[in-house]
Design a protein around this motif. Sequence first.
Motif, PDB file in Angstrom:
ATOM      1  N   THR A   1       7.697  -0.433   0.147  1.00 20.12           N
ATOM      2  CA  THR A   1       7.531   1.007  -0.101  1.00 20.12           C
ATOM      3  C   THR A   1       6.679   1.605   1.020  1.00 20.12           C
ATOM      4  O   THR A   1       6.014   0.877   1.754  1.00 20.12           O
ATOM      5  N   TYR A   2       6.686   2.908   1.121  1.00 19.61           N
ATOM      6  CA  TYR A   2       5.895   3.561   2.171  1.00 19.61           C
ATOM      7  C   TYR A   2       5.076   4.739   1.649  1.00 19.61           C
ATOM      8  O   TYR A   2       4.184   5.252   2.336  1.00 19.61           O
ATOM      9  N   ASP A   3       5.357   5.194   0.432  1.00 20.52           N
ATOM     10  CA  ASP A   3       4.643   6.329  -0.134  1.00 20.52           C
ATOM     11  C   ASP A   3       4.391   6.071  -1.623  1.00 20.52           C
ATOM     12  O   ASP A   3       5.354   5.946  -2.394  1.00 20.52           O
ATOM     13  N   PRO A   4       3.108   5.905  -2.002  1.00 21.94           N
ATOM     14  CA  PRO A   4       1.880   6.023  -1.228  1.00 21.94           C
ATOM     15  C   PRO A   4       1.710   4.867  -0.232  1.00 21.94           C
ATOM     16  O   PRO A   4       2.230   3.766  -0.470  1.00 21.94           O
ATOM     17  N   PRO A   5       0.937   5.070   0.815  1.00 29.82           N
ATOM     18  CA  PRO A   5       0.698   3.995   1.781  1.00 29.82           C
ATOM     19  C   PRO A   5      -0.323   3.002   1.236  1.00 29.82           C
ATOM     20  O   PRO A   5      -1.078   3.303   0.307  1.00 29.82           O
ATOM     21  N   LEU A   6      -0.356   1.813   1.817  1.00 33.04           N
ATOM     22  CA  LEU A   6      -1.334   0.808   1.402  1.00 33.04           C
ATOM     23  C   LEU A   6      -2.760   1.294   1.586  1.00 33.04           C
ATOM     24  O   LEU A   6      -3.672   0.911   0.845  1.00 33.04           O
ATOM     25  N   THR A   7      -2.992   2.147   2.577  1.00 34.61           N
ATOM     26  CA  THR A   7      -4.341   2.652   2.827  1.00 34.61           C
ATOM     27  C   THR A   7      -4.882   3.458   1.650  1.00 34.61           C
ATOM     28  O   THR A   7      -6.093   3.613   1.508  1.00 34.61           O
ATOM     29  N   ALA A   8      -3.974   3.945   0.776  1.00 28.13           N
ATOM     30  CA  ALA A   8      -4.412   4.726  -0.386  1.00 28.13           C
ATOM     31  C   ALA A   8      -5.144   3.866  -1.405  1.00 28.13           C
ATOM     32  O   ALA A   8      -5.843   4.396  -2.286  1.00 28.13           O
ATOM     33  N   LEU A   9      -5.011   2.545  -1.313  1.00 32.53           N
ATOM     34  CA  LEU A   9      -5.690   1.662  -2.264  1.00 32.53           C
ATOM     35  C   LEU A   9      -7.188   1.555  -1.995  1.00 32.53           C
ATOM     36  O   LEU A   9      -7.966   1.264  -2.907  1.00 32.53           O
ATOM     37  N   ARG A  10      -7.601   1.774  -0.764  1.00 33.75           N
ATOM     38  CA  ARG A  10      -9.006   1.591  -0.409  1.00 33.75           C
ATOM     39  C   ARG A  10      -9.900   2.581  -1.163  1.00 33.75           C
ATOM     40  O   ARG A  10      -9.605   3.772  -1.261  1.00 33.75           O
ATOM     41  N   GLY A  11     -10.972   2.048  -1.726  1.00 34.87           N
ATOM     42  CA  GLY A  11     -11.931   2.864  -2.460  1.00 34.87           C
ATOM     43  C   GLY A  11     -11.608   3.022  -3.933  1.00 34.87           C
ATOM     44  O   GLY A  11     -12.395   3.604  -4.688  1.00 34.87           O
ATOM     45  N   ARG A  12     -10.481   2.485  -4.375  1.00 30.01           N
ATOM     46  CA  ARG A  12     -10.099   2.581  -5.775  1.00 30.01           C
ATOM     47  C   ARG A  12     -10.630   1.380  -6.546  1.00 30.01           C
ATOM     48  O   ARG A  12     -10.813   0.294  -5.993  1.00 30.01           O
ATOM     49  N   THR A  13     -10.852   1.563  -7.853  1.00 25.20           N
ATOM     50  CA  THR A  13     -11.390   0.503  -8.705  1.00 25.20           C
ATOM     51  C   THR A  13     -10.268  -0.179  -9.469  1.00 25.20           C
ATOM     52  O   THR A  13      -9.407   0.485 -10.048  1.00 25.20           O
ATOM     53  N   VAL A  14     -10.277  -1.504  -9.456  1.00 21.66           N
ATOM     54  CA  VAL A  14      -9.261  -2.260 -10.176  1.00 21.66           C
ATOM     55  C   VAL A  14      -9.510  -2.143 -11.677  1.00 21.66           C
ATOM     56  O   VAL A  14     -10.587  -2.465 -12.167  1.00 21.66           O
TER      57      VAL A  14
END
Length: 333
Positions: free
Chosen positions: A70-83
């Motif tokens: 996939t490309y949207d959302p990008p992998l960079t969107a995961l940074r800063g999120r809480t599991v």
Amino acid sequence: MASGRGPARPAGPWPAPARRGTACRPRRGGRLERVPELPEVEALASFLTQRLVGRVVGPVHQVAVNVLKTYDPPLTALRGRTVRAVGRRGKFLVITTDGADGPLCLVVHLARAGWLRWQVKLPAEPPHPGRGPLALRVQLEPAADDPGAPGPSGFDLTEAGTQKRLAVYCVREADEVPGIARLGPDPLDEAFTLEALTALLAGERRQLKGVLRDQSVLAGIGNAYSDEVLHAARLSPFKLAAKLTGPEVATLHAAIGSTLREAVERSRGLAAGELKAEKKTGLRVHGRAGQPCPVCGDTIREVSFADSALQYCPTCQTGGKPLADRRLSRLLK
């Protein structure tokens, strides 16, 4: 109708047979199917739940170009999120994160040669694309309650071999992944009753082996555990699903539940690196061609295909008759 050269090939979603004469030759050890299936992915989800939930995602490094689907959302969107949670859908591992804009899921399908390696301390330098097995690295931010940690922890997704099928998806909802959207019922779900299995098999003209492996029929069972289930149920892998009697369906339902739950229990509490070895030791017939059946002592046989194989016990499953080469003689029903 069969010609004079031999019987017609039965219908079914089977790969091409291997070389002539190899279909049922017992071989020491057989071919072990190491593809992560329901029990291993369930154990991985439990393992990661203890290590990821509540942690904040750091940098995510895509190393293999083809791993991300996939490309949207990008992998960079995961940074800063809480599991928030780690779970399983069939053979898919689902890591759900929370952020200001709602949930975001990292979904992983390990395919045939993929695996997850937990790293207590990741290297300081980010990974670089190369010829190694590393496909993706997920780094966690340092935990607030562990300031003395030796370095950032996280996990690597790796894939051996040349057939690159490891798949990673970054999606808003897990059901956006096509493979998850088409999954059949989970065999460990309480809703998977005897009546549900009876309805699934009604009118099903395929052989049992193929039906059990079809993820749109049942989610999570692959080549190895379909062999194990059919051995426990004392059923031929080539028996037509629609021809099962009521008692045979009940036996199959019980074998599915007991085989998978026992495998999950054996894997419970194991580290990710120990799961493959546990799977190998826990299997009764799969990967054990040429060895004695643990139930009756007969020699476990094998039927080979181009890229896979199945194993079974003639005494327990086929009335004592070995399954012959599918191109030369009729399959047992």
